[in-house]
Design a protein around this motif. Structure first.
Motif, PDB file in Angstrom:
ATOM      1  N   TYR A   1      32.782  45.353  45.729  1.00  0.00           N
ATOM      2  CA  TYR A   1      34.314  45.321  45.827  1.00  0.00           C
ATOM      3  C   TYR A   1      35.076  44.371  44.965  1.00  0.00           C
ATOM      4  O   TYR A   1      35.741  44.593  44.189  1.00  0.00           O
ATOM      5  N   GLY A   2      34.114  43.164  44.625  1.00  0.00           N
ATOM      6  CA  GLY A   2      34.980  42.063  43.697  1.00  0.00           C
ATOM      7  C   GLY A   2      34.656  42.621  42.245  1.00  0.00           C
ATOM      8  O   GLY A   2      35.691  42.405  41.452  1.00  0.00           O
ATOM      9  N   GLY A   3      33.739  43.253  41.970  1.00  0.00           N
ATOM     10  CA  GLY A   3      33.942  43.959  40.687  1.00  0.00           C
ATOM     11  C   GLY A   3      34.787  44.983  40.462  1.00  0.00           C
ATOM     12  O   GLY A   3      35.550  45.206  39.453  1.00  0.00           O
ATOM     13  N   PHE A   4      35.040  45.812  41.498  1.00  0.00           N
ATOM     14  CA  PHE A   4      36.143  46.826  41.532  1.00  0.00           C
ATOM     15  C   PHE A   4      37.582  46.049  41.309  1.00  0.00           C
ATOM     16  O   PHE A   4      38.392  46.778  40.435  1.00  0.00           O
ATOM     17  N   LEU A   5      37.793  45.050  41.818  1.00  0.00           N
ATOM     18  CA  LEU A   5      38.996  44.461  41.638  1.00  0.00           C
ATOM     19  C   LEU A   5      39.166  43.743  40.465  1.00  0.00           C
ATOM     20  O   LEU A   5      40.259  43.604  39.783  1.00  0.00           O
ATOM     21  N   MET A   6      37.967  43.417  39.791  1.00  0.00           N
ATOM     22  CA  MET A   6      38.241  42.699  38.516  1.00  0.00           C
ATOM     23  C   MET A   6      38.327  44.083  37.372  1.00  0.00           C
ATOM     24  O   MET A   6      39.168  43.584  36.759  1.00  0.00           O
ATOM     25  N   ILE A   7      37.717  45.004  37.813  1.00  0.00           N
ATOM     26  CA  ILE A   7      37.872  46.289  36.526  1.00  0.00           C
ATOM     27  C   ILE A   7      39.457  46.831  36.812  1.00  0.00           C
ATOM     28  O   ILE A   7      39.920  47.067  35.547  1.00  0.00           O
ATOM     29  N   THR A   8      39.813  46.825  37.942  1.00  0.00           N
ATOM     30  CA  THR A   8      41.203  47.533  38.237  1.00  0.00           C
ATOM     31  C   THR A   8      42.360  46.466  38.207  1.00  0.00           C
ATOM     32  O   THR A   8      43.266  46.780  38.550  1.00  0.00           O
TER      33      THR A   8
ATOM     34  N   GLU B   1      46.299  37.569  38.986  1.00  0.00           N
ATOM     35  CA  GLU B   1      45.967  37.469  40.423  1.00  0.00           C
ATOM     36  C   GLU B   1      44.982  38.253  40.951  1.00  0.00           C
ATOM     37  O   GLU B   1      43.939  37.869  41.787  1.00  0.00           O
ATOM     38  N   LYS B   2      44.994  39.485  40.664  1.00  0.00           N
ATOM     39  CA  LYS B   2      43.926  40.481  41.111  1.00  0.00           C
ATOM     40  C   LYS B   2      42.619  40.150  40.522  1.00  0.00           C
ATOM     41  O   LYS B   2      41.489  40.303  41.306  1.00  0.00           O
ATOM     42  N   PHE B   3      42.560  39.743  39.419  1.00  0.00           N
ATOM     43  CA  PHE B   3      41.177  39.289  38.797  1.00  0.00           C
ATOM     44  C   PHE B   3      40.664  38.122  39.262  1.00  0.00           C
ATOM     45  O   PHE B   3      39.630  37.895  39.639  1.00  0.00           O
ATOM     46  N   SER B   4      41.453  37.269  39.707  1.00  0.00           N
ATOM     47  CA  SER B   4      41.148  35.900  40.313  1.00  0.00           C
ATOM     48  C   SER B   4      40.627  36.188  41.685  1.00  0.00           C
ATOM     49  O   SER B   4      39.668  35.680  42.060  1.00  0.00           O
ATOM     50  N   GLN B   5      41.164  37.145  42.363  1.00  0.00           N
ATOM     51  CA  GLN B   5      40.942  37.382  43.657  1.00  0.00           C
ATOM     52  C   GLN B   5      39.400  38.158  43.569  1.00  0.00           C
ATOM     53  O   GLN B   5      38.596  37.881  44.622  1.00  0.00           O
ATOM     54  N   GLY B   6      39.153  38.965  42.750  1.00  0.00           N
ATOM     55  CA  GLY B   6      37.811  39.784  42.508  1.00  0.00           C
ATOM     56  C   GLY B   6      36.883  38.677  42.271  1.00  0.00           C
ATOM     57  O   GLY B   6      35.656  38.501  42.682  1.00  0.00           O
ATOM     58  N   ARG B   7      37.180  37.641  41.282  1.00  0.00           N
ATOM     59  CA  ARG B   7      36.205  36.640  40.965  1.00  0.00           C
ATOM     60  C   ARG B   7      35.779  35.821  42.234  1.00  0.00           C
ATOM     61  O   ARG B   7      34.747  35.196  42.357  1.00  0.00           O
ATOM     62  N   LYS B   8      36.827  35.356  42.966  1.00  0.00           N
ATOM     63  CA  LYS B   8      36.717  34.641  44.321  1.00  0.00           C
ATOM     64  C   LYS B   8      35.607  35.628  45.222  1.00  0.00           C
ATOM     65  O   LYS B   8      34.881  34.918  45.712  1.00  0.00           O
ATOM     66  N   THR B   9      35.811  36.583  45.255  1.00  0.00           N
ATOM     67  CA  THR B   9      35.040  37.567  46.202  1.00  0.00           C
ATOM     68  C   THR B   9      33.711  37.441  45.785  1.00  0.00           C
ATOM     69  O   THR B   9      32.629  37.143  46.591  1.00  0.00           O
ATOM     70  N   LEU B  10      33.474  37.587  44.443  1.00  0.00           N
ATOM     71  CA  LEU B  10      31.946  37.444  43.893  1.00  0.00           C
ATOM     72  C   LEU B  10      31.474  36.013  44.396  1.00  0.00           C
ATOM     73  O   LEU B  10      30.350  35.922  44.648  1.00  0.00           O
ATOM     74  N   LEU B  11      32.252  35.028  43.974  1.00  0.00           N
ATOM     75  CA  LEU B  11      31.795  33.604  44.200  1.00  0.00           C
ATOM     76  C   LEU B  11      31.423  33.625  45.695  1.00  0.00           C
ATOM     77  O   LEU B  11      30.407  33.076  45.968  1.00  0.00           O
ATOM     78  N   TYR B  12      32.160  34.018  46.506  1.00  0.00           N
ATOM     79  CA  TYR B  12      32.086  33.641  47.960  1.00  0.00           C
ATOM     80  C   TYR B  12      30.761  34.390  48.505  1.00  0.00           C
ATOM     81  O   TYR B  12      30.071  34.148  49.547  1.00  0.00           O
ATOM     82  N   ALA B  13      30.694  35.647  48.045  1.00  0.00           N
ATOM     83  CA  ALA B  13      29.498  36.459  48.356  1.00  0.00           C
ATOM     84  C   ALA B  13      28.412  35.903  47.781  1.00  0.00           C
ATOM     85  O   ALA B  13      27.339  36.025  48.484  1.00  0.00           O
TER      86      ALA B  13
END
Length: 125
Positions: free
Chosen positions: A77-84, A90-102
């Protein structure tokens, strides 16, 4: 708005859990049975049977089994957010945070076994 939805879902989930346990207790008492000891854990590793240590080992093993697919989904999901993100920081940062928290959550689950072993060695007679 999403925080309110998550809070409502958590409250509903907790209430359903309480109702489920109450239903089990009521059904068990109506049929003349008795509730089993929730700490009656079989021997796990080198922990003696029916001990708090054996139950902790089983819970940690269960968390490890459950955490693995959840982390995989969150990484996807985090990678998907970063790619899209398409250039939206803002979306890229949200994906990066998702990866970090996971990654942090999975590290905590993996370290739980080591911490349990350290505590066991400290309090060993």
């Amino acid at each position: 708005m999403t925080k309110n939805v998550l809070r409502s879902a958590l409250v509903i989930f907790c209430l359903l859990g309480v109702l489920f346990v109450a239903h089990l207790a009521l059904a068990d008492s109506q049929f003349g049975g008795s509730l089993t000891n929730p700490l009656a854990c079989p021997q796990a590793g080198n922990a003696p049977a029916d001990s708090l240590q054996a139950c902790a080992v089983r819970v940690i093993n269960f968390l490890t089994i459950i955490a693995t697919p959840i982390v995989s989904i969150m990484v996807l999901y985090g990678g998907f957010l970063m790619i899209t993100a398409a250039g939206e920081p803002e979306k890229f940062s949200q994906g990066r945070k998702t990866l970090l928290y996971a990654a942090i959550g999975f590290a905590v689950v993996l370290l739980a076994n080591g911490v349990a072993g350290i505590i066991q060695n400290i309090f060993k007679p």
